[in-house]
Design a protein around this motif. Sequence first.
Motif, PDB file in Angstrom:
ATOM      1  N   TYR A   1      68.955 -30.408  28.058  1.00 37.62           N
ATOM      2  CA  TYR A   1      67.537 -30.639  27.395  1.00 37.62           C
ATOM      3  C   TYR A   1      67.753 -31.935  26.407  1.00 37.62           C
ATOM      4  CZ  TYR A   1      66.286 -25.738  28.478  1.00 37.62           C
ATOM      5  OH  TYR A   1      66.424 -24.323  28.933  1.00 37.62           O
TER       6      TYR A   1
ATOM      7  N   THR B   1      69.841 -20.962  33.390  1.00 38.42           N
ATOM      8  CA  THR B   1      68.332 -21.326  33.488  1.00 38.42           C
ATOM      9  C   THR B   1      67.633 -20.293  32.804  1.00 38.42           C
ATOM     10  OG1 THR B   1      68.098 -20.598  35.581  1.00 38.42           O
ATOM     11  CG2 THR B   1      68.720 -22.804  35.446  1.00 38.42           C
ATOM     12  N   GLY B   2      66.303 -20.186  32.538  1.00 38.89           N
ATOM     13  CA  GLY B   2      65.716 -19.478  31.876  1.00 38.89           C
ATOM     14  C   GLY B   2      65.232 -19.602  30.350  1.00 38.89           C
ATOM     15  N   GLY B   3      64.173 -19.018  30.043  1.00 37.91           N
ATOM     16  CA  GLY B   3      63.445 -19.426  28.798  1.00 37.91           C
ATOM     17  C   GLY B   3      64.171 -18.436  27.500  1.00 37.91           C
TER      18      GLY B   3
ATOM     19  N   ASN C   1      60.010 -15.701  23.911  1.00 36.92           N
ATOM     20  CA  ASN C   1      61.203 -15.522  23.307  1.00 36.92           C
ATOM     21  C   ASN C   1      61.124 -16.112  22.013  1.00 36.92           C
ATOM     22  OD1 ASN C   1      62.723 -15.519  26.338  1.00 36.92           O
ATOM     23  ND2 ASN C   1      62.290 -13.811  25.263  1.00 36.92           N
TER      24      ASN C   1
ATOM     25  N   TYR D   1      63.967 -31.756  30.545  1.00 34.91           N
ATOM     26  CA  TYR D   1      65.039 -30.616  30.943  1.00 34.91           C
ATOM     27  C   TYR D   1      65.685 -30.820  32.440  1.00 34.91           C
ATOM     28  CZ  TYR D   1      65.681 -26.064  33.016  1.00 34.91           C
ATOM     29  OH  TYR D   1      66.127 -24.993  33.844  1.00 34.91           O
TER      30      TYR D   1
ATOM     31  N   THR E   1      59.610 -19.942  22.985  1.00 32.77           N
ATOM     32  CA  THR E   1      59.539 -20.337  24.371  1.00 32.77           C
ATOM     33  C   THR E   1      58.796 -19.402  25.457  1.00 32.77           C
ATOM     34  OG1 THR E   1      60.947 -21.408  26.221  1.00 32.77           O
ATOM     35  CG2 THR E   1      61.603 -19.435  25.234  1.00 32.77           C
ATOM     36  N   ASP E   2      58.313 -19.868  26.475  1.00 38.38           N
ATOM     37  CA  ASP E   2      57.727 -18.771  27.282  1.00 38.38           C
ATOM     38  C   ASP E   2      58.963 -17.814  27.992  1.00 38.38           C
ATOM     39  OD1 ASP E   2      55.607 -19.396  30.146  1.00 38.38           O
ATOM     40  OD2 ASP E   2      56.619 -17.643  29.315  1.00 38.38           O
ATOM     41  N   ALA E   3      58.819 -16.734  27.870  1.00 34.66           N
ATOM     42  CA  ALA E   3      59.890 -15.909  28.499  1.00 34.66           C
ATOM     43  C   ALA E   3      59.936 -15.867  29.895  1.00 34.66           C
ATOM     44  CB  ALA E   3      59.929 -14.340  27.850  1.00 34.66           C
TER      45      ALA E   3
ATOM     46  N   GLY F   1      61.244 -19.883  32.998  1.00 29.54           N
ATOM     47  CA  GLY F   1      62.847 -20.552  33.528  1.00 29.54           C
ATOM     48  C   GLY F   1      63.207 -21.625  32.828  1.00 29.54           C
ATOM     49  N   GLY F   2      62.947 -21.860  31.561  1.00 31.39           N
ATOM     50  CA  GLY F   2      63.317 -22.573  30.818  1.00 31.39           C
ATOM     51  C   GLY F   2      62.940 -24.092  31.141  1.00 31.39           C
TER      52      GLY F   2
ATOM     53  N   PHE G   1      64.261 -11.353  22.419  1.00 30.24           N
ATOM     54  CA  PHE G   1      64.091 -11.406  23.733  1.00 30.24           C
ATOM     55  C   PHE G   1      63.014  -9.987  24.273  1.00 30.24           C
ATOM     56  CE2 PHE G   1      66.547 -15.035  24.006  1.00 30.24           C
ATOM     57  CZ  PHE G   1      67.816 -14.843  24.367  1.00 30.24           C
TER      58      PHE G   1
END
Lengths: 115, 116
Positions: free
Chosen positions: A33, A98-100, B32, A48, B94-96, B99-100, B51
């Motif tokens: 990021y 990856t993943g929030g 999250n 990202y 962040t939105d859980a 997916g980032g 989380f």
Amino acid sequence: GAGVSQTPSNKVTEKGKYVELRCDPISGHTALYWYRQSLGQGPEFLIYFQGTGAADDSGLPNDRFFAVRPEGSVSTLKIQRTERGDSAVYLCASSPLTGGGNEAFFGQGTRLTVV
Amino acid sequence: AQSVSQHNHHVILSEAASLELGCNYSYGGTVNLFWYVQYPGQHLQLLLKYFSGDPLVKGIKGFEAEFIKSKFSFNLRKPSVQWSDTAEYFCAVTDALGGGADGLTFGKGTHLIIQP
């Protein structure tokens, strides 16, 4: 182990010039990021990468900003025709998956000053 | 889109005082939540994260935070602060399920000064 490395730590450039900022993430981290932090503000998301591709570049302020990550590791943030308003600390972060919900590990940042 | 509000931009406390830094977020989905700390001259470091599960989260250096979903809050607490806690503290969301893709949304930060 080594953390996220950003170079240079400081960059002073003249208005209208082109600059490149480099980020070397933690080895094996697939997510990368870029953020920008202006004085008195929290970091603001720019872009990202998931692997080599820019999965989300919605935070880039305009088309003067561009970033690449050609081999899925080191990333370069490029700013064309710099303006005084681009002055800020540019932060890079990497994450193992990856993943929030995964923790992002931040570098020290590059302080860019446009005069 | 998410947003984060940190109520206090500057907080000054004496050593051994109790600390609570407010954080509220705005987002309708599953989130999250994070608190990051930046000590003088250092990079941002994760203090704690939420989380799922127990809404009371314990982090490093004696910090904890409580997620109250009904209040959209994630306040940071420490019962007794030390001079070494002087730093900038950032709340982030962040939105859980994202997916980032959208990274972290940060608040403006709280500058905490602990007087010896």
